[in-house]
Design a protein around this motif. Structure first.
Motif: not given
Ligand SMILES: NC(=O)c1ccc[n+]([C@@H]2O[C@H](COP(=O)([O-])OP(=O)(O)OC[C@H]3O[C@@H](n4cnc5c(N)ncnc54)[C@H](O)[C@@H]3O)[C@@H](O)[C@H]2O)c1
Ligand SMILES: O=C(O)[C@H](O)COP(=O)(O)O
Length: 525
Positions: A264-291
């Protein structure tokens, strides 16, 4: 039963499925074409946000009964196509709420204090301080669009940072907002006044590009935007331009319109912080949603009602317990009445009397419709698509409830109107589980709706019951039970017979010839 897992879920979920006796295949990173090639081997499918469950896949899924989303967003699943095919779609709406809430705060703090860039430069050996003077959250206005589970979690945490929270969500009451210490506003009020703006909505046709160039123009210069909800809600091109020209001072983005996104062109901008869809990526959340999702899959494959279905009425566990015994009764009422009418059904009405009327009974009405349509459409109908099929066949359906007792503690009355007649049958649960037919077209009976049955309207006079029983016996068919209902001596009456085996057409024709017999219907429940 075979379950396909097409995006990675916590091991615990896989183990639970195997313990429940299911065969599980984990086949991740497959293309639509590949999935189309093997989907008909499976009865259930579990996805996260990567796999796009398209109409194409659904149409090839001849055995699929349920699609489970181990997470919240279902925008990657063609729910309409699933509903048409009678496939239940369930999600895990709560298991990752905290993870996404905390990620939103993490993103906000990260870009308020320039943490990613400062970290990167220091690791390159640069001691930069001046360039990275940040801003505080305290006393800033946090605008929240969507005050649901995550939005309200963000609001309460923002209050702890002493932010002033202004939110837009047309489905939230003033009172609820007040309890959260949040001021409600209209959409423009929020975007025009926010110093930080965060979005917590589902992606739908209505919310697609909800934030675009026009909306950005209305915002305060220097606003900072966070999107941990869904790509597509913010127009990425408009965001890029506003960031470049400085109208928006910073953005934190976890989700993108086209994922996985690596260019994405957004990745070239200094004033942008990005993560690759990590919102739900915690051990606890993944365990919860799987169960959560696996529990739903196991329940659905056992034929039980599920609580987090998105394309059928969802049912709380305590309600499930109450409704379950009635499911068999309403399905049998549907099957019975369907076999008693001869022509096209125009209208159906289902009425709930007594205790049962205090609950949400939509799932029972759907189960009744399934029973009604089954004798005609066989396996093509289930309680997911039954209302849709009824509608497409021009059948008008109405549901009525009254807590008033009608002779019985609970009574469910179904009426079907065809071009030729109207038929009405009432059923009740005796004790906790005993389904009974207690009325048919105004005649009181007490018949057990099960197996092979004969329904015989006749004239109330001698030499009818005997000859009917005799003729059935002559054909070697055992009568397990017989019930007669009448209103007046010598008037019309109805006989309900439970028999132990199928009644051939020849026998039915002979029965119909007995003097005084008005009709003979053989039904199978
Ligand atoms: N980044 C991630 O990994 C991650 C993790 C979990 C959830 N999510 C996403 O976050 C979003 C919110 O999740 P949630 O669990 O809070 O959902 P939710 O259903 O609890 O809340 C959504 C809220 O949006 C409101 N809403 C719907 N349409 C609206 C509109 N047009 N305008 C204003 N408000 C509207 C609803 O009333 C509801 O209160 C979803 O899109 C979900 O997929 C992302
Ligand atoms: O909607 C969700 O639950 C989140 O976006 C999480 O998606 P994921 O399961 O792909 O991490």
């Amino acid at each position: 039963m075979r379950v396909l897992i097409s995006d990675p879920i916590a091991d615990k979920g896989v183990a639970m499925l195997e313990e429940a006796g299911f065969h599980v295949d984990v086949r991740t990173k497959k293309s639509e074409e590949e999935i189309c090639g093997f989907i008909d081997e499976y009865h259930a499918m579990i996805v996260r946000s990567q796999t796009k469950v398209t109409r194409n896949i659904i149409e090839k899924a001849r055995n699929l009964k349920i699609i489970g989303r181990a997470g919240v967003g279902i925008d990657n699943i063609d729910v309409d196509a699933a509903t048409e095919k009678g496939i239940v779609v369930v999600n895990a709406p709560e298991g990752n709420t905290i993870a996404a809430t905390e990620h939103t705060l993490a993103m906000m703090l990260a870009f308020a204090r320039n943490i990613p860039k400062a970290n990167e430069l220091l690791k390159q050996g640069l001691w930069e301080r001046k360039k990275f003077t940040g801003v505080e959250l305290r006393n800033k206005v946090l605008g929240i669009i969507g005050l649901g589970k995550i939005g309200s979690g963000v609001a309460s945490r923002a209050r702890a940072f002493e932010m002033n929270v202004l939110a837009y969500d047309p489905y939230i009451s003033e009172e609820r907002a007040k309890q959260m210490g949040v001021e409600l506003s209209d959409f423009n009020g929020v975007i025009e006044n926010a110093d930080f703006l965060t979005i917590h909505l589902p992606l739908t046709e209505e919310t697609y590009h909800l934030i675009g160039g026009e909306q950005i123009k209305k915002m305060k210069p220097g606003v900072k935007i966070v999107n941990v909800a869904r790509g597509g809600i913010i127009d990425e091109q408009a965001l890029y331009e506003a960031l470049k020209e400085g109208k928006i001072a910073g953005a934190a983005v976890d989700v993108f319109e086209n994922e996985p996104e690596t260019k994405s062109p957004l990745f070239d901008l200094e004033n942008v912080v990005v993560t690759p869809h990590l919102g739900a990526s915690t051990e606890e959340a993944q365990l919860n949603v799987a169960i959560d999702v696996v529990e739903e899959i196991i329940q659905a494959l056992k034929g039980e009602l599920v609580k987090n279905a998105v394309n059928i009425p969802s049912i709380k566990p305590e309600l499930q317990h109450i409704l379950n015994p009635y499911r068999e009764l309403v399905e049998k009422l549907g099957k019975l009445i369907s076999q008693l009418v001869d022509s096209h059904i125009k209208k159906v009405e289902i009425k709930y009397n007594g205790d049962i009327a205090q609950y949400n009974v939509t799932s029972l009405t759907n189960t009744f419709l399934k029973g009604l349509l089954r004798p005609i459409l066989k396996d093509a109908v289930n309680y997911v698509n039954a209302p849709l099929i009824a509608q497409s066949r021009g059948i008008s359906v109405s549901e009525n409830k009254s807590v008033e007792l009608d002779d019985y503690a609970n009574l469910i009355t179904v009426s079907v109107e065809t071009e030729k007649c109207t038929k009405t049958i009432s059923g009740s649960l005796f004790g906790k589980h005993d389904a009974r037919i207690v009325r048919i077209d105004g005649f009181t009976v007490d018949a057990v709706p099960q197996g092979h049955m004969l329904v015989v309207p006749h004239i109330d006079k001698p030499k009818i019951i005997g000859p009917v029983g005799h003729l059935i016996g002559q054909h070697d068919i055992n009568i397990a039970g017989m019930q007669v209902g009448r209103k007046n001596i010598g008037g019309r009456a109805v006989m309900f017979l439970n028999v132990d085996s199928e009644v051939p057409v020849k026998t039915i024709k002979e029965l119909a010839k007995i003097d005084g017999v008005l009709d003979v219907k053989y039904v199978r429940l």
